[in-house]
Design a protein around this motif. Structure first.
Motif, PDB file in Angstrom:
ATOM      1  N   ILE A  92       0.852  -1.174   0.000  1.00 38.54           N
ATOM      2  CA  ILE A  92       0.000   0.000   0.000  1.00 38.54           C
ATOM      3  C   ILE A  92       0.895   1.232   0.000  1.00 38.54           C
ATOM      4  N   SER A  93       0.671   2.107  -0.960  1.00 30.92           N
ATOM      5  CA  SER A  93       1.435   3.352  -1.033  1.00 30.92           C
ATOM      6  C   SER A  93       0.572   4.502  -0.513  1.00 30.92           C
ATOM      7  N   ILE A  94       1.140   5.266   0.408  1.00 28.26           N
ATOM      8  CA  ILE A  94       0.444   6.394   1.019  1.00 28.26           C
ATOM      9  C   ILE A  94       1.289   7.642   0.815  1.00 28.26           C
ATOM     10  N   ALA A  95       0.649   8.721   0.395  1.00 30.14           N
ATOM     11  CA  ALA A  95       1.353   9.987   0.223  1.00 30.14           C
ATOM     12  C   ALA A  95       0.533  11.106   0.834  1.00 30.14           C
ATOM     13  N   GLY A  96       1.226  12.123   1.295  1.00 34.31           N
ATOM     14  CA  GLY A  96       0.562  13.300   1.831  1.00 34.31           C
ATOM     15  C   GLY A  96       1.348  14.538   1.483  1.00 34.31           C
ATOM     16  N   THR A  97       0.683  15.681   1.515  1.00 31.09           N
ATOM     17  CA  THR A  97       1.381  16.951   1.375  1.00 31.09           C
ATOM     18  C   THR A  97       2.141  17.215   2.679  1.00 31.09           C
ATOM     19  N   GLN A 134      -0.632  10.742  -9.646  1.00 32.14           N
ATOM     20  CA  GLN A 134      -0.344   9.350  -9.297  1.00 32.14           C
ATOM     21  C   GLN A 134      -1.599   8.593  -8.875  1.00 32.14           C
ATOM     22  N   LEU A 135      -2.551   9.277  -8.259  1.00 25.93           N
ATOM     23  CA  LEU A 135      -3.830   8.627  -7.939  1.00 25.93           C
ATOM     24  C   LEU A 135      -4.551   8.226  -9.227  1.00 25.93           C
ATOM     25  N   LEU A 136      -4.563   9.126 -10.195  1.00 23.53           N
ATOM     26  CA  LEU A 136      -5.247   8.839 -11.461  1.00 23.53           C
ATOM     27  C   LEU A 136      -4.535   7.738 -12.238  1.00 23.53           C
ATOM     28  N   GLU A 137      -3.205   7.688 -12.132  1.00 20.64           N
ATOM     29  CA  GLU A 137      -2.439   6.639 -12.804  1.00 20.64           C
ATOM     30  C   GLU A 137      -2.481   5.310 -12.029  1.00 20.64           C
ATOM     31  N   ARG A 138      -3.032   5.360 -10.826  1.00 16.12           N
ATOM     32  CA  ARG A 138      -3.121   4.205  -9.920  1.00 16.12           C
ATOM     33  C   ARG A 138      -1.746   3.662  -9.532  1.00 16.12           C
ATOM     34  N   THR A 139      -0.772   4.560  -9.472  1.00 18.11           N
ATOM     35  CA  THR A 139       0.537   4.210  -8.915  1.00 18.11           C
ATOM     36  C   THR A 139       0.621   4.638  -7.455  1.00 18.11           C
ATOM     37  N   LEU A 140      -0.430   5.275  -6.953  1.00 19.42           N
ATOM     38  CA  LEU A 140      -0.554   5.666  -5.551  1.00 19.42           C
ATOM     39  C   LEU A 140      -1.912   5.192  -5.056  1.00 19.42           C
ATOM     40  N   ASP A 141      -1.915   4.535  -3.894  1.00 19.65           N
ATOM     41  CA  ASP A 141      -3.171   3.985  -3.360  1.00 19.65           C
ATOM     42  C   ASP A 141      -3.968   5.007  -2.563  1.00 19.65           C
ATOM     43  N   VAL A 142      -3.314   5.683  -1.629  1.00 15.59           N
ATOM     44  CA  VAL A 142      -4.008   6.552  -0.685  1.00 15.59           C
ATOM     45  C   VAL A 142      -3.298   7.891  -0.604  1.00 15.59           C
ATOM     46  N   PHE A 252      -8.744  28.951  13.117  1.00 13.48           N
ATOM     47  CA  PHE A 252      -9.285  28.502  11.829  1.00 13.48           C
ATOM     48  C   PHE A 252      -9.396  26.986  11.842  1.00 13.48           C
ATOM     49  N   GLU A 253     -10.560  26.462  11.490  1.00 10.80           N
ATOM     50  CA  GLU A 253     -10.742  25.013  11.422  1.00 10.80           C
ATOM     51  C   GLU A 253     -10.293  24.487  10.062  1.00 10.80           C
ATOM     52  N   ARG A 254      -9.538  23.389  10.084  1.00 19.61           N
ATOM     53  CA  ARG A 254      -8.999  22.814   8.844  1.00 19.61           C
ATOM     54  C   ARG A 254      -9.387  21.348   8.759  1.00 19.61           C
ATOM     55  N   ASN A 255      -9.928  20.954   7.629  1.00 16.54           N
ATOM     56  CA  ASN A 255     -10.326  19.564   7.402  1.00 16.54           C
ATOM     57  C   ASN A 255      -9.211  18.791   6.700  1.00 16.54           C
ATOM     58  N   VAL A 256      -9.067  17.535   7.068  1.00 14.13           N
ATOM     59  CA  VAL A 256      -8.136  16.627   6.406  1.00 14.13           C
ATOM     60  C   VAL A 256      -8.957  15.565   5.689  1.00 14.13           C
ATOM     61  N   TYR A 257      -8.586  15.249   4.445  1.00 14.71           N
ATOM     62  CA  TYR A 257      -9.337  14.300   3.631  1.00 14.71           C
ATOM     63  C   TYR A 257      -8.444  13.138   3.178  1.00 14.71           C
ATOM     64  N   ILE A 258      -9.090  12.022   2.910  1.00 14.77           N
ATOM     65  CA  ILE A 258      -8.414  10.890   2.291  1.00 14.77           C
ATOM     66  C   ILE A 258      -8.948  10.758   0.867  1.00 14.77           C
ATOM     67  N   ALA A 259      -8.060  10.481  -0.080  1.00 21.34           N
ATOM     68  CA  ALA A 259      -8.447  10.332  -1.484  1.00 21.34           C
ATOM     69  C   ALA A 259      -7.869   9.034  -2.027  1.00 21.34           C
ATOM     70  N   ASN A 264      -9.429   1.083  -7.277  1.00 21.72           N
ATOM     71  CA  ASN A 264      -8.175   0.594  -6.707  1.00 21.72           C
ATOM     72  C   ASN A 264      -8.271  -0.898  -6.428  1.00 21.72           C
ATOM     73  N   GLU A 265      -7.243  -1.643  -6.875  1.00 25.18           N
ATOM     74  CA  GLU A 265      -7.271  -3.099  -6.737  1.00 25.18           C
ATOM     75  C   GLU A 265      -7.039  -3.559  -5.301  1.00 25.18           C
ATOM     76  N   ASN A 266      -6.597  -2.663  -4.421  1.00 26.08           N
ATOM     77  CA  ASN A 266      -6.386  -3.000  -3.015  1.00 26.08           C
ATOM     78  C   ASN A 266      -7.524  -2.487  -2.138  1.00 26.08           C
ATOM     79  N   ALA A 267      -8.743  -2.502  -2.674  1.00 22.88           N
ATOM     80  CA  ALA A 267      -9.883  -1.918  -1.975  1.00 22.88           C
ATOM     81  C   ALA A 267     -10.107  -2.524  -0.592  1.00 22.88           C
ATOM     82  N   ASP A 268      -9.920  -3.838  -0.446  1.00 23.18           N
ATOM     83  CA  ASP A 268     -10.142  -4.471   0.850  1.00 23.18           C
ATOM     84  C   ASP A 268      -9.126  -3.992   1.877  1.00 23.18           C
ATOM     85  N   LYS A 269      -7.875  -3.827   1.460  1.00 18.78           N
ATOM     86  CA  LYS A 269      -6.836  -3.329   2.364  1.00 18.78           C
ATOM     87  C   LYS A 269      -7.046  -1.851   2.684  1.00 18.78           C
TER      88      LYS A 269
END
Length: 290
Positions: A92-97, A134-142, A252-259, A264-269
């Motif tokens: 599983i590949s995870i990336a964040g700003t 990378q999300l669109l290319e599906r080389t990044l999972d989360v 200031f309130e800031r929201n964090v999102y997952i994308a 994604n072929e690793n949907a169960d994980k």
């Protein structure tokens, strides 16, 4: 052939601008130009027509695009498959700003690593544009980010809301301390920047701008100053008397999102990863002695 040449070709193709491509790849513009020249020498053709503010693919460049994208995806899949040990069932590949790692993922990722040893984790800090691609290319999972891309192929879910508070090493109000604040402006994303420009005109001009809260925190503790920091990051230092909350400056309130990609072929994980990320509140950091 160096795969980085192919990656650079794709980035220039997407941006149609050598300078922007260099920024996204964290390279100099001359390095990007050099890579494209090497690729053109390899194929013996020009891949781009170069006119001022107008970079276009040549017919040869257009034909290369499909092969280049396929090559990158194939190598990524091969890397994931080969890298797995016998006891691991998925990668599983995870990336964040930068600031999502500082405020949210930094501690949660260690717990995911400990709880699910059968998963091979790839963790990276990337620019928002790189994450989207990378999300669109599906080389990044989360991806974990503040301003998620509005793209139909991606699914966006809310993870957490935290409060950004204005803190300073000077114990006073904004009128008393404007010359002492040495304001450090942290980039907390598009909505924060718009709000900041509209609502915080009384703040002094920033002495430093950074995309990383940890840099701002270290500068404040070592040299003095002020900045907007997440409450969870600032509170231990407030408790120790190293930082003070400036009461006349709004929070200031800031929201964090997952994308993640809808297919994604690793949907169960990913389901388990999302559950763990939602359970884990970011922990307060240990006190740093300036």
């Amino acid at each position: 052939m160096d795969i980085e040449l192919i990656k650079t070709f794709i980035e220039v193709k997407n941006c149609r601008h050598f300078g922007k491509a260099a920024e996204n790849l964290y390279l100099t513009q001359s390095a990007v130009s050099s890579r494209i020249r090497h690729l053109e020498q390899y194929f013996g053709v020009e891949l781009f027509t170069r006119t001022r503010n107008n970079i276009q693919l040549t017919p040869a460049g257009e034909r290369l695009v499909a092969y280049a994208e396929s090559l990158i995806q194939t190598l990524s899949m091969a890397k994931q498959d080969v890298a797995l040990s016998s006891g691991q069932v998925a990668q599983i590949s995870i990336a964040g700003t930068p600031n999502t790692w500082d405020t949210y993922i930094h501690d949660a990722i260690s717990k995911i690593y400990a709880i699910q040893p059968e998963i091979s984790l790839v963790a990276e800090i990337l620019a928002r544009e790189q994450i989207t691609r990378q999300l669109l290319e599906r080389t990044l999972d989360v991806a974990i980010l503040f301003d998620p891309p509005k793209v139909e192929e991606l699914k966006i879910e809310h993870l957490h809301t935290f409060e950004l508070v204005f803190v300073s090493t000077f114990n006073g109000n904004i009128e008393m301390s404007s010359t002492l604040m040495r304001y450090i402006m942290v980039d907390w994303g598009t909505s924060f920047n718009a709000w900041h420009a509209k609502e915080l005109k009384a703040l002094p001009a920033p002495n430093v701008r950074t995309s990383t809260a940890r840099i701002a925190l270290d500068l404040m503790l070592q040299c003095g100053g002020s900045a907007y920091l997440p409450d969870v990051l600032a509170q231990p230092f407030i408790d120790q008397g190293q930082l003070f909350r400036v009461s006349d400056v709004p929070a200031f309130e800031r929201n964090v999102y997952i994308a993640f990609h809808r297919e994604n072929e690793n949907a169960d994980k990913l389901h388990e990863i999302k559950r763990l990320l939602r359970q884990e509140e970011p922990e307060a950091p240990s006190i740093i002695t300036p």
